[in-house]
Design a protein around this motif. Structure first.
Motif, mmCIF file in Angstrom:
data_model
loop_
_atom_site.group_PDB
_atom_site.id
_atom_site.type_symbol
_atom_site.label_atom_id
_atom_site.label_comp_id
_atom_site.label_asym_id
_atom_site.label_seq_id
_atom_site.Cartn_x
_atom_site.Cartn_y
_atom_site.Cartn_z
ATOM 1 N N VAL A 146 -64.865 24.127 -48.715
ATOM 2 C CA VAL A 146 -65.517 23.820 -49.989
ATOM 3 C C VAL A 146 -65.955 25.146 -50.603
ATOM 4 C CG1 VAL A 146 -67.518 22.768 -51.104
ATOM 5 C CG2 VAL A 146 -66.288 21.529 -49.311
ATOM 6 N N THR A 147 -65.466 25.417 -51.799
ATOM 7 C CA THR A 147 -65.810 26.656 -52.497
ATOM 8 C C THR A 147 -66.412 26.309 -53.857
ATOM 9 O OG1 THR A 147 -64.002 27.840 -51.408
ATOM 10 C CG2 THR A 147 -64.977 28.856 -53.365
ATOM 11 N N ASN B 280 -73.004 16.297 -54.980
ATOM 12 C CA ASN B 280 -73.227 16.473 -56.408
ATOM 13 C C ASN B 280 -74.063 17.729 -56.662
ATOM 14 O OD1 ASN B 280 -71.931 13.970 -56.879
ATOM 15 N ND2 ASN B 280 -73.855 12.861 -56.687
ATOM 16 N N SER B 281 -74.054 18.159 -57.902
ATOM 17 C CA SER B 281 -74.839 19.343 -58.296
ATOM 18 C C SER B 281 -74.599 20.505 -57.340
ATOM 19 C CB SER B 281 -76.326 18.988 -58.339
ATOM 20 O OG SER B 281 -76.578 17.931 -59.249
ATOM 21 N N LEU B 282 -73.347 20.763 -57.076
ATOM 22 C CA LEU B 282 -73.007 21.795 -56.092
ATOM 23 C C LEU B 282 -73.432 23.177 -56.565
ATOM 24 C CD1 LEU B 282 -69.591 20.351 -55.000
ATOM 25 C CD2 LEU B 282 -71.431 20.969 -53.436
ATOM 26 N N GLY C 179 -72.448 23.011 -60.253
ATOM 27 C CA GLY C 179 -72.845 21.810 -60.972
ATOM 28 C C GLY C 179 -71.874 20.663 -60.832
ATOM 29 N N GLY C 180 -70.709 20.937 -60.271
ATOM 30 C CA GLY C 180 -69.698 19.910 -60.098
ATOM 31 C C GLY C 180 -69.910 19.079 -58.850
ATOM 32 N N SER C 181 -68.938 18.216 -58.588
ATOM 33 C CA SER C 181 -69.030 17.286 -57.465
ATOM 34 C C SER C 181 -67.751 17.289 -56.646
ATOM 35 C CB SER C 181 -69.280 15.861 -57.970
ATOM 36 O OG SER C 181 -70.500 15.761 -58.679
ATOM 37 N N GLY D 181 -81.306 15.051 -52.114
ATOM 38 C CA GLY D 181 -81.266 14.722 -53.532
ATOM 39 C C GLY D 181 -79.951 15.063 -54.198
ATOM 40 N N ARG D 182 -79.096 15.804 -53.520
ATOM 41 C CA ARG D 182 -77.804 16.178 -54.105
ATOM 42 C C ARG D 182 -76.627 15.577 -53.339
ATOM 43 N NH1 ARG D 182 -76.205 21.336 -54.027
ATOM 44 N NH2 ARG D 182 -77.398 21.901 -52.143
#
Length: 120
Positions: free
Chosen positions: A116-117, A83-85, A15-17, A65-66
């Motif tokens: 990216v984790t 976003n919304s990872l 949910g993070g960015s 969209g993300r």
């Protein structure tokens, strides 16, 4: 010679960015397409997003969209705002640049990759 320097990877909760950046420098006359690819463990490298010199963008369906790709032509940089990872976004992300050198030769270059984790 051309150098691509990536930055911005890291660990984030679902949910993070995160924002990835890639700066190209060196023997560059012009840059055509720029993009981001990713490779998860045990999987093939896949396209995430691309952007042309004119600003047209293309995204893989799973990030539409993300994620947002952008570029700064004056600085020869390309960015990926994520976003919304989701945990399935976990991968090594690679910058990809298609450019023409001052000697007229066109070539594609890859960045060194940034991890990216996304934790669940």
């Amino acid at each position: 010679q051309v150098q691509l320097v990536e930055s911005g990877g890291g660990l984030v909760q679902a949910g993070g960015s995160l924002r990835l950046s890639c700066a190209a420098s060196g023997n560059i006359f012009s840059i055509n397409a720029m993009g981001w690819y990713r490779q998860a463990p045990g999987k093939q490298r896949e396209l995430v997003a691309t952007i042309t010199s004119g600003g047209s963008t293309n995204y893989t369906d799973s990030v539409k969209g993300r994620f947002t790709i952008s570029r700064d032509n004056a600085k020869n940089t390309v960015n990926l705002q994520m976003n919304s990872l989701k945990p399935e976004d976990t991968a090594v992300y690679y910058c990809n640049v298609d450019l023409k050198a001052w000697n007229g030769i066109s070539q594609t270059y890859w960045g060194q990759g940034t991890q990216v984790t996304v934790s669940s």
